[in-house]
Write a protein that holds these residues in place. Structure first.
Motif, PDB file in Angstrom:
ATOM      1  N   PRO A   6       0.827  -1.220   0.000  1.00 20.73           N
ATOM      2  CA  PRO A   6       0.000   0.000   0.000  1.00 20.73           C
ATOM      3  C   PRO A   6       0.854   1.261   0.000  1.00 20.73           C
ATOM      4  N   THR A   7       0.383   2.265  -0.712  1.00 22.64           N
ATOM      5  CA  THR A   7       1.100   3.543  -0.792  1.00 22.64           C
ATOM      6  C   THR A   7       0.584   4.546   0.233  1.00 22.64           C
ATOM      7  N   VAL A   8      -0.537   4.236   0.882  1.00 23.54           N
ATOM      8  CA  VAL A   8      -1.102   5.134   1.896  1.00 23.54           C
ATOM      9  C   VAL A   8      -0.170   5.146   3.108  1.00 23.54           C
ATOM     10  N   VAL A  16      -3.534   0.339   5.621  1.00 15.42           N
ATOM     11  CA  VAL A  16      -4.810  -0.074   5.049  1.00 15.42           C
ATOM     12  C   VAL A  16      -4.730  -1.535   4.616  1.00 15.42           C
ATOM     13  N   VAL A  18      -5.586  -4.591   1.845  1.00 17.91           N
ATOM     14  CA  VAL A  18      -5.568  -4.680   0.381  1.00 17.91           C
ATOM     15  C   VAL A  18      -6.772  -5.486  -0.093  1.00 17.91           C
ATOM     16  N   TYR A  83      -9.636  10.494  -3.129  1.00 14.43           N
ATOM     17  CA  TYR A  83      -8.997   9.729  -2.040  1.00 14.43           C
ATOM     18  C   TYR A  83      -9.966   8.701  -1.457  1.00 14.43           C
ATOM     19  N   ALA A  86     -10.583   5.733  -3.725  1.00 15.66           N
ATOM     20  CA  ALA A  86      -9.410   4.862  -3.804  1.00 15.66           C
ATOM     21  C   ALA A  86      -9.129   4.106  -2.515  1.00 15.66           C
ATOM     22  N   THR A  87      -9.625   4.600  -1.363  1.00 13.40           N
ATOM     23  CA  THR A  87      -9.239   4.001  -0.081  1.00 13.40           C
ATOM     24  C   THR A  87     -10.415   3.668   0.839  1.00 13.40           C
ATOM     25  N   MET A 242     -14.151   2.152  -2.968  1.00 12.83           N
ATOM     26  CA  MET A 242     -13.735   1.351  -1.817  1.00 12.83           C
ATOM     27  C   MET A 242     -14.598   1.634  -0.585  1.00 12.83           C
ATOM     28  N   GLN A 266      -7.061  -0.416   0.128  1.00 11.72           N
ATOM     29  CA  GLN A 266      -6.445   0.054  -1.107  1.00 11.72           C
ATOM     30  C   GLN A 266      -6.396  -1.098  -2.093  1.00 11.72           C
ATOM     31  N   TRP A 277     -11.678   1.435 -11.880  1.00  9.50           N
ATOM     32  CA  TRP A 277     -11.429   2.789 -11.385  1.00  9.50           C
ATOM     33  C   TRP A 277     -11.867   3.840 -12.409  1.00  9.50           C
ATOM     34  N   LEU A 440      -1.300   7.962  -3.200  1.00  9.73           N
ATOM     35  CA  LEU A 440      -1.974   7.112  -4.185  1.00  9.73           C
ATOM     36  C   LEU A 440      -0.987   6.586  -5.217  1.00  9.73           C
TER      37      LEU A 440
END
Length: 478
Positions: A6-8, A16, A18, A83, A86-87, A242, A266, A277, A440
Motif C-alpha cells: 500500500p502507498t497510503v 490499510v 488490500v 482519495y 481509492a481508499t 472502496m 487500497q 477505477w 496514491l
C-alpha cells in the motif's frame, strides 16, 4: 495481490488492507445522490441568502463570482472524492495520516463556522413572516427547530438515507419556486443583467459590500468549508468505490450498528482494478457535475434574478446589512404576482433553510465523529455512531445557548461562518495536493489540469483570506 505494498502512509495510523475495487453498479441511477445532497445542503447560505442579498444591493454584476466559486469547488470535491474512492477513508483521515492532528484542526474550524446557527435563525425568521409572530419569536422558533433536527438525525435508522430524502424534497420545492418565479416574477431586465454579470458588465463590487461579504458568497457558492470535505463521508455511505467496504453511519438508538475497522483499504493497480477505477471516476465526475455544480449555479442565478426583479434599488433594502430584504421580497411578490406567491416564497424558503440546517448539523457531526473515532478513540470500545450522537446533541445545546444569549442576527453569523470556510478551503487545497500526489499509486494520483485547478484554489482562497484579514485589521486599528 499479495505482492502489492500500500502507498497510503502508515506512520500515524495503521496500514490499510488490500482488496480489489468493487464493480460500479450497472444502474448508475441507484448511486446518484451525494452531489445533490451537497448542492441541497448548500442551497441556503449562498443560494438563498448571500447571493440574493448581493443582487439586492448591487444587482447582478458579481454573478460571475458564483461561477468561479462553483467550478473551483467542483474540482475540490473531485479531489476529496478521489482519495475516498481509492481508499474508503475520508479526506480528513488521509490528512491525519500526514500529521495526527490535521483532522482535528478542520473539525475545530468547522465547528467554529457552524456552531453559530445562522441558517436555522434565517429559517425561523421566514416563519415569522408567515405567522406574524414578530422578531421576538425568532429565537424560540429557532430553538424548536434545533431540537427537531437533533431528533431527526439521531433517531433515523440510516442517517444518510434520511438526510438524502429530506434534501430531495427540498430540491423539488426550490425547483417549483424557481419555475413559478420564471413564469410570474422574473422580469426581462434581469435576464439581460445576468448576461452582463457573466460578461461585459462583470465587476468586483468590494467598495459597496466589503471583501468579507463577497468572500463569503464565493466560499458558499455551492457548498463551502467543511461541507466540501463531507463529500467523502456521503459517497462512502452511498457505497462509492472502496467505500462499499465500510459500514454506513446509523442511529445507535434505532439502527443496527456494525463493527468496522476505523481505517480503510487500497486496491492493487492491476488492469482489472484500473478499468473499474476509470468507470467509477467517470461516474463520480458526471454525478458531481450534473447535480452539485449545475443545480447550485441554476439556483444561484434564479434566486439572484428574483431578488433583482423585486427589491434591487428599493430604499427599504439599500444599504441594509441584514436579511430584511427577504421580507420585502415576499411583500413585493404579494403585490405584483399575488398574495399566494409571497406566502409560497416564504414557506419554501423556511422549509429549504430548515433542511439545510439539518444537513449542516449532519456534516459537522460526521466530520467530528469520524476524526475522533479514527484518530483518538481507535482502540476504545465506542462506535462512531455513538460519537456522532453525542456531537449532534452537543451542537444543538451550544446553538440553543448562543440563541439564548441573543446572538440571532442571521447575516452577520453567515458572513462570519463563510469567512472561516474560505480559510479552511485555502488550507485543505494545499493538503489535497500533497495527499493525492503522495498517498496514491502513480496511475490514479492527481496530475495535469486537475493539479493546476488545486494550485488555483490555493491562490484564490489564499488571496481572499489575506484580503479579509487586512480589511479587519484596518477596522480594528481605525
Amino acid at each position: 495481490m499479495t505482492d502489492f505494498t500500500p502507498t497510503v502512509p502508515a506512520r500515524v495510523l495503521p496500514s490499510v488492507a488490500v482488496r480489489d475495487l468493487p464493480d460500479p453498479p450497472r444502474s448508475t441511477w441507484r448511486v446518484i445522490g451525494p452531489g445533490l445532497v451537497g448542492a441541497g445542503v448548500g442551497l441556503a447560505s449562498g443560494e438563498f441568502i448571500l447571493w440574493p442579498y448581493i443582487a439586492s444591493q448591487v444587482g447582478l454584476v458579481f454573478v460571475w463570482g458564483a461561477a468561479v466559486g462553483i467550478v473551483t469547488q467542483w474540482f475540490l470535491n473531485m479531489e476529496i472524492e478521489r482519495y475516498t474512492l481509492a481508499t474508503g477513508e475520508t479526506a480528513l483521515t488521509g490528512f491525519s495520516r500526514m500529521w495526527r492532528h490535521w483532522g482535528l484542526v478542520f473539525v475545530v474550524m468547522t465547528l467554529a463556522s457552524n456552531l453559530w446557527p445562522g441558517w436555522v435563525t434565517t429559517s425561523a425568521t421566514m416563519v415569522t413572516y408567515l405567522t406574524g409572530a414578530g422578531a421576538g419569536g425568532v429565537r424560540w422558533i429557532a430553538i424548536g427547530m434545533l431540537v427537531l433536527i437533533a431528533l431527526g438525525l439521531t433517531l433515523a435508522p440510516v442517517i444518510y438515507t434520511a438526510l438524502e430524502r429530506v434534501i430531495f424534497v427540498k430540491i423539488a420545492l426550490v425547483a417549483t419556486l424557481a419555475v413559478v418565479a420564471i413564469l410570474f416574477a422574473v422580469n426581462a431586465d434581469s435576464w439581460v443583467e445576468l448576461g452582463k454579470g457573466l460578461t461585459v458588465g462583470a465587476r468586483f463590487p468590494a467598495g459597496e459590500l466589503g471583501i468579507a461579504v463577497l468572500m463569503g458568497a464565493v466560499a458558499y457558492a455551492g457548498a463551502g468549508g467543511g461541507q466540501n470535505l463531507c463529500q467523502s463521508n456521503w459517497i462512502r455511505d452511498k457505497g462509492f468505490g472502496m467505500g462499499a467496504y465500510v459500514p454506513r453511519l446509523v442511529s445507535p438508538v434505532t439502527g443496527e450498528e456494525e463493527a468496522a475497522a476505523s481505517t480503510g483499504f487500497q486496491f492493487p493497480p492491476t488492469d482489472d482494478n484500473l478499468a473499474r477505477w476509470r468507470r467509477w471516476w467517470r461516474f463520480a465526475n458526471a454525478e458531481q457535475g450534473a447535480t452539485f455544480a449545475l443545480v447550485s449555479f441554476l439556483t444561484i442565478g434564479l434566486m439572484s434574478m428574483l431578488a433583482y426583479s423585486t427589491v434591487f434599488g428599493r430604499p427599504e433594502v439599500a444599504g441594509k446589512d441584514n436579511i430584511g430584504f427577504l421580507k420585502v421580497e415576499g411583500e413585493v411578490l404579494q403585490g405584483t404576482v399575488g398574495t399566494w406567491f409571497g406566502i409560497l416564497f416564504w414557506l419554501i424558503g423556511a422549509l429549504a433553510l430548515f433542511a439545510s440546517a439539518m444537513g449542516i448539523v449532519d456534516y459537522t457531526s460526521r466530520l467530528a465523529s469520524d476524526t475522533i473515532k479514527t484518530v483518538y478513540l481507535r482502540d476504545r470500545p465506542v462506535s462512531v455512531n455513538r460519537v456522532y450522537f453525542v456531537t449532534v446533541w452537543a451542537m444543538t445545546l451550544v446553538g440553543i445557548a448562543i440563541l439564548l444569549l441573543g446572538l440571532d442576527q442571521p447575516l452577520i453569523l453567515l458572513v462570519f461562518s463563510a469567512c472561516f470556510a474560505a480559510v479552511m478551503m485555502f488550507v485543505y487545497s494545499i493538503l489535497l495536493i500533497v495527499l493525492n500526489r503522495r498517498a496514491l499509486p502513480e496511475a490514479i494520483k492527481v496530475r495535469s489540469y486537475r493539479l493546476g485547478a488545486l494550485v488555483w484554489s490555493v491562490a484564490f482562497f489564499g488571496t481572499l483570506t489575506v484580503l479579509v484579514v487586512v480589511q479587519q485589521v484596518r477596522k480594528l486599528t481605525g
